[in-house]
Design an enzyme around this catalytic site. Structure first.
Site, mmCIF file in Angstrom:
data_model
loop_
_atom_site.group_PDB
_atom_site.id
_atom_site.type_symbol
_atom_site.label_atom_id
_atom_site.label_comp_id
_atom_site.label_asym_id
_atom_site.label_seq_id
_atom_site.Cartn_x
_atom_site.Cartn_y
_atom_site.Cartn_z
ATOM 1 N N GLY A 191 -3.198 1.095 1.032
ATOM 2 C CA GLY A 191 -2.486 -0.166 0.826
ATOM 3 C C GLY A 191 -3.303 -1.354 1.291
ATOM 4 O O GLY A 191 -4.393 -1.190 1.869
ATOM 5 N N ASN A 192 -2.804 -2.543 1.053
ATOM 6 C CA ASN A 192 -3.509 -3.755 1.469
ATOM 7 C C ASN A 192 -2.573 -4.954 1.419
ATOM 8 O O ASN A 192 -1.554 -4.927 0.729
ATOM 9 C CB ASN A 192 -4.765 -3.994 0.617
ATOM 10 C CG ASN A 192 -4.597 -3.525 -0.797
ATOM 11 O OD1 ASN A 192 -3.841 -4.106 -1.563
ATOM 12 N ND2 ASN A 192 -5.260 -2.422 -1.152
ATOM 13 N N SER A 235 -10.698 -5.186 1.000
ATOM 14 C CA SER A 235 -10.008 -4.099 0.292
ATOM 15 C C SER A 235 -10.492 -4.056 -1.152
ATOM 16 O O SER A 235 -10.730 -5.102 -1.764
ATOM 17 C CB SER A 235 -8.506 -4.376 0.326
ATOM 18 O OG SER A 235 -7.879 -3.672 -0.720
ATOM 19 N N GLU A 237 -8.882 -3.654 -3.662
ATOM 20 C CA GLU A 237 -7.924 -4.274 -4.588
ATOM 21 C C GLU A 237 -7.894 -5.796 -4.467
ATOM 22 O O GLU A 237 -6.950 -6.432 -4.919
ATOM 23 C CB GLU A 237 -6.510 -3.698 -4.367
ATOM 24 C CG GLU A 237 -6.380 -2.202 -4.509
ATOM 25 C CD GLU A 237 -6.639 -1.662 -5.919
ATOM 26 O OE1 GLU A 237 -7.035 -2.446 -6.810
ATOM 27 O OE2 GLU A 237 -6.465 -0.449 -6.104
ATOM 28 N N HIS A 266 0.668 -4.491 -1.033
ATOM 29 C CA HIS A 266 0.559 -3.326 -1.921
ATOM 30 C C HIS A 266 0.675 -2.073 -1.071
ATOM 31 O O HIS A 266 -0.055 -1.924 -0.088
ATOM 32 C CB HIS A 266 -0.779 -3.373 -2.662
ATOM 33 C CG HIS A 266 -1.192 -2.056 -3.233
ATOM 34 N ND1 HIS A 266 -0.369 -1.306 -4.034
ATOM 35 C CD2 HIS A 266 -2.334 -1.338 -3.095
ATOM 36 C CE1 HIS A 266 -0.993 -0.188 -4.368
ATOM 37 N NE2 HIS A 266 -2.182 -0.176 -3.805
#
Ligand SMILES: [Zn+2]
Length: 218
Positions: free
Chosen positions: A27-28, A74, A76, A95
């Site tokens: 996640g981030n 990250s 993403e 996320h």
């Protein structure tokens, strides 16, 4: 720069981790900053949430350049940036890979308006088409499926919540995870009845005009 906001991002990262919405370094999170919202703070890649220090948080601009920070962001970060570029109303993004939301994304089934949380996120939560983690194709798919709502499922991957601030984004992640769980349970015992669209509109209008404490002096 943005030291207080970096601390806030770290604090919410720890909350996301402790709530079980992600495992390990998955996640981030990001937060829009700057006088004109021209930058965003991004969590670093592959560092445990409770070990992230302010110097590990990246300051990035809307071209994807690192303005401050030595760490790799990250993977993403492009997905977060694309959402900010398309949605001026969004200031924070989380996320996650939470269990029930991700299960729905694997079944490629949207989460209908079964409960007020979903109604207030802007309507049924759609599934963005699968693309490789960290790719611009994934970023574009997410923006498209998110549309003008506050959340989107990512096929065979997880959930993204985009909100006005980190507190709302965090609460959104928890609320959607709970609704995804309720939905899967309800589906397992019978047919599911979403709230009809007229009633959803009525609820959105009611919350917009009547919920919360009235401001004094207005
Ligand atoms: Zn992910």
């Amino acid at each position: 720069m943005f030291e207080a906001e970096k601390m806030q991002l770290i604090e919410y990262g720890i909350k996301v981790f402790k709530s079980g919405l992600v495992q390990g370094t998955g996640g981030n999170l990001s937060q829009r900053v700057g006088s004109e919202g021209q930058y965003y703070l991004m969590t670093p890649s592959g560092i445990d949430y409770d070990s992230i220090e302010p110097k590990d948080v990246l300051v990035m601009d809307m071209n994807g350049s690192i303005v401050e920070g030595e760490r790799s962001p990250s993977i993403e970060h492009g997905m977060h940036r694309e959402v900010y570029k398309h949605r001026e109303d969004i200031n924070a993004i989380i996320h996650t890979h939470s269990l029930y939301a991700t299960a729905l994304s694997i079944a490629r089934q949207p989460l209908p308006e079964i409960e007020s949380t979903i109604v207030l996120m802007g309507g049924s939560i759609e599934v963005a088409e699968f693309a490789r983690h960290g790719s611009m194709e994934l970023a574009r798919n997410v923006v498209k499926a998110l549309s003008n709502k506050k959340a989107v499922l990512m096929a065979n991957h997880g959930l993204l919540v985009a909100e006005k601030n980190l507190e709302r984004a965090f609460k959104g992640c928890l609320g959607i995870e709970q609704c995804a769980h309720m939905y899967i349970l309800a589906r397992s015992i019978g047919e599911v009845c979403p709230i009809d669209s007229e009633k959803c509109d009525e609820l959105r209008e009611y919350i917009r005009t009547s919920y919360g404490q009235k401001k004094k002096g207005n």
